[in-house]
Write an enzyme that holds these catalytic residues in place. Sequence first.
Site, PDB file in Angstrom:
ATOM      1  N   GLY A 150     111.312 -11.575  67.552  1.00  0.00           N
ATOM      2  CA  GLY A 150     111.311 -10.945  66.246  1.00  0.00           C
ATOM      3  C   GLY A 150     111.881  -9.546  66.195  1.00  0.00           C
ATOM      4  CB  ILE A 151     110.869  -6.654  64.070  1.00  0.00           C
ATOM      5  CG1 ILE A 151     111.047  -7.346  62.710  1.00  0.00           C
ATOM      6  CG2 ILE A 151     111.236  -5.173  63.959  1.00  0.00           C
ATOM      7  CD1 ILE A 151     110.104  -6.828  61.634  1.00  0.00           C
ATOM      8  CG  ASP A 164     105.247  -9.446  73.872  1.00  0.00           C
ATOM      9  OD1 ASP A 164     104.378 -10.340  73.976  1.00  0.00           O
ATOM     10  OD2 ASP A 164     105.830  -9.187  72.801  1.00  0.00           O
ATOM     11  CG  ASP A 207      95.346  -6.814  76.372  1.00  0.00           C
ATOM     12  OD1 ASP A 207      95.572  -6.336  75.242  1.00  0.00           O
ATOM     13  OD2 ASP A 207      94.394  -7.592  76.602  1.00  0.00           O
ATOM     14  NE  ARG A 233      99.103 -12.267  53.945  1.00  0.00           N
ATOM     15  CZ  ARG A 233      99.031 -13.531  53.551  1.00  0.00           C
ATOM     16  NH1 ARG A 233      98.029 -13.919  52.785  1.00  0.00           N
ATOM     17  NH2 ARG A 233      99.942 -14.419  53.911  1.00  0.00           N
ATOM     18  CE1 TYR A 276      99.571  -7.264  58.952  1.00  0.00           C
ATOM     19  CE2 TYR A 276     100.602  -7.129  56.791  1.00  0.00           C
ATOM     20  CZ  TYR A 276     100.707  -7.111  58.164  1.00  0.00           C
ATOM     21  OH  TYR A 276     101.920  -6.933  58.759  1.00  0.00           O
ATOM     22  CE  LYS A 294     101.264  -3.786  59.803  1.00  0.00           C
ATOM     23  NZ  LYS A 294     101.878  -3.382  61.087  1.00  0.00           N
ATOM     24  CB  VAL A 329     111.863  -9.395  58.896  1.00  0.00           C
ATOM     25  CG1 VAL A 329     112.971  -9.354  59.941  1.00  0.00           C
ATOM     26  CG2 VAL A 329     111.709  -8.025  58.239  1.00  0.00           C
ATOM     27  CB  THR A 347     110.626 -12.942  62.622  1.00  0.00           C
ATOM     28  OG1 THR A 347     109.494 -13.089  61.741  1.00  0.00           O
ATOM     29  CG2 THR A 347     111.241 -11.563  62.429  1.00  0.00           C
TER      30      THR A 347
END
Length: 248
Positions: A19-20, A39, A59, A145, A148, A152, A181, A183
Amino acid sequence: MYRQTLEGKTAIVTGVAKGIGRAIAERYCDEGAQVYGIDMDEAGLKTIDKPGFVPVVLDLRDSAAVKDWVKTIPRVDILVNNAAWIAHKAHRLLDVDEEEWDEFFEGNVKIIFTMCKAVMPGMIEAGGGVIINMGSCVVRGWPRRGVYTATKGAVLGLTTGIAIDYLRQGIRCNAVCPGPVETETFAQIGRGTPAWHHWMENAGRITQPSEVAGLCVYLASDDAKTLTGEEIHINSGTLYNFQNEGTH
């Protein structure tokens, strides 16, 4: 032709297996940076084949491990906090239990706090650095949402706080806030939703990861040396009238 460059810079980018994050890591390598890509997806990391790319399985929820690993990096010029806990299902506040609330804030906010705490002292000692936090277009409200969105929003608050408090130490900190996006994750949870139809009807296209990466190159470059504390939306300009449609 004029070309931005990150030649000689060292960057840490989190969440790079796809992805991004992957697009940012690969573009930074193309621009001459050495990139430590973090990652937990070891197999995904192995598929990135770029000069200057160093895969790191780590992690980010383990703050002690993060701190110890950062100490092994001689210098960090750029930190991109891209890794995030994605909202795979739509729900309202009363549908979220305390455990899920904690997961969202750990995966979207605390890991950024952890990375910044580990990296910033070295940046300050070296005379400065650049931090890019991945926000989201949903920070201005999105149906079902709410949790979430709250995480953000916290990312934006942390971004401006860093920018204000560490300006004189040479730290620049901005937030990139993408809309949809193209992805793998968006293909799984976004295509076919009212949001997707709205974007296609109004913009005719979905933002590509390479376009977000291009913005992140600019923000990390010396061309953006007077830009800090900003919330930069990249969503084809179609976000604002969708927010009031009330469905997702």
